[in-house]
Design a protein around this motif. Structure first.
Motif, PDB file in Angstrom:
ATOM      1  N   GLU A 179     -10.655   4.087  -2.971  1.00  0.00           N
ATOM      2  CA  GLU A 179     -11.729   3.831  -2.022  1.00  0.00           C
ATOM      3  C   GLU A 179     -11.498   4.492  -0.673  1.00  0.00           C
ATOM      4  O   GLU A 179     -12.400   4.519   0.163  1.00  0.00           O
ATOM      5  CB  GLU A 179     -11.895   2.320  -1.823  1.00  0.00           C
ATOM      6  N   ASP A 180     -10.301   5.019  -0.443  1.00  0.00           N
ATOM      7  CA  ASP A 180      -9.966   5.662   0.832  1.00  0.00           C
ATOM      8  C   ASP A 180     -10.336   7.144   0.737  1.00  0.00           C
ATOM      9  O   ASP A 180      -9.623   7.950   0.121  1.00  0.00           O
ATOM     10  CB  ASP A 180      -8.479   5.493   1.132  1.00  0.00           C
TER      11      ASP A 180
ATOM     12  N   LYS B 238      -7.462   0.627  -4.117  1.00  0.00           N
ATOM     13  CA  LYS B 238      -7.529   0.748  -2.656  1.00  0.00           C
ATOM     14  C   LYS B 238      -7.388   2.204  -2.233  1.00  0.00           C
ATOM     15  O   LYS B 238      -8.057   2.653  -1.295  1.00  0.00           O
ATOM     16  CB  LYS B 238      -6.448  -0.104  -1.995  1.00  0.00           C
TER      17      LYS B 238
ATOM     18  N   ASP C 205       0.825  -1.207   0.000  1.00  0.00           N
ATOM     19  CA  ASP C 205       0.000   0.000   0.000  1.00  0.00           C
ATOM     20  C   ASP C 205       0.862   1.261   0.000  1.00  0.00           C
ATOM     21  O   ASP C 205       0.510   2.260  -0.638  1.00  0.00           O
ATOM     22  CB  ASP C 205      -0.928  -0.003   1.213  1.00  0.00           C
TER      23      ASP C 205
END
Length: 288
Positions: free
Chosen positions: A120-121, A117, A76
């Motif tokens: 979506e944050d 990811k 990430d």
């Protein structure tokens, strides 16, 4: 999973030692449901009274973080640094106006689509878009933007810390609530003072289960869980610190590679990619 494993180990050692010492479970098992109802009910009631419904839901969601741990891992951080590298390089080569299609409609941006990811944050997307938008508005004073970002990150961290504080408050209250249950047991015992010593001994033992349960839940369960949640929140906060570090380094006039290297150094040590890993990811980065 370490939280569950630690608690199981705690129960095994506590009750194992009690058994080895010759203790009997009859009194504990007989009194446990009633004592747990009084202590647990009082703790839940106090928790609901001292928190808004939003904070109650937020705290309940925190139990998931305790079990799963921090949601950001090395991959990430590589993705975030790669995305930020793309943006600061785009500004350097084509100017701030080239950012507009990405920051005005991030849901349609091929850059954000490359990293679902991150997309979506909400917090990450909001921070990236808001501060890159400020760059496009010629708000290029790195010290001013760094100060604004620091205040926003502090606010976000304090909000995420509330469930940990709420759990710690309950942990602090549990020993006293255990004493409340024990005192009620003593009152019950005094009302039966004419009973034989064997009966009174069992009743007093049952009353002391309340004190035992309150202390065990406070220092063996809720306290460690509050500390664990605090650690998870602090680790996750580093993810957003990376955004600040890269953008501020860019505003100071550093090259894109230097800016992302500054951000890489902010990542927590267990999640920090090596220089070679990040360089390899940047070389392979392909965004339409």
């Amino acid at each position: 999973m370490t939280t569950i494993g630690g608690f199981v180990f705690l129960l095994v050692t506590v009750f194992g030692g009690y058994t080895i010492a010759g203790g009997k479970f009859g009194i504990i098992l007989h009194s446990l449901p009633y004592e747990a109802m009084m202590i647990g009910g009082a703790a839940i009631g106090a928790f609901v009274m001292s928190n808004s419904m939003h904070d109650v839901k937020h705290t309940l969601a925190g139990f998931g973080k305790i079990l799963k741990g921090a949601r950001f891992h090395k991959g990430d951080y590589v993705d975030m640094l790669s995305l930020l590298y793309f943006f600061v390089r785009l500004v350097q080569t084509k100017g701030a106006m080239a950012l507009e299609p990405h920051i005005e409609k991030p849901e349609d941006s091929p850059a954000f689509a490359k990293f679902p990811k991150i997309k979506e944050d909400h917090h990450a997307v909001s921070m990236i878009c808001d501060y890159l938008r400020m760059v496009g508005m010629n708000a290029d004073d790195p010290h001013q933007i760094e100060d604004v970002m620091a205040r926003e990150l502090k606010k976000l961290k304090e909000e995420e810390m509330h469930p940990s504080h709420a759990m710690q408050n309950i942990a602090d209250a549990l020993p006293a609530l255990g004493i409340v249950a024990a005192v009620l047991g003593v009152i019950k015992t005094m009302a039966a003072i004419d009973q034989p010593p064997t009966v009174l001994g069992g009743m007093i033992g049952g009353a002391l289960v309340g004190t035992f349960l309150g202390v065990l839940l406070a220092y063996g369960l809720m306290g460690p869980m509050a500390t664990r949640l605090k650690g998870v929140v602090e680790e996750e906060a580093k993810y957003y610190e990376v955004i600040r570090a890269v953008l501020v380094a860019h505003l100071h006039g550093n090259a894109p590679q230097v800016s992302v290297e500054t951000g890489r150094k902010v990542a927590p040590s267990p999640c920090m990619p090596s220089f070679q890993e990040l360089e390899s990811a940047l070389q392979e980065l392909q965004i339409a």
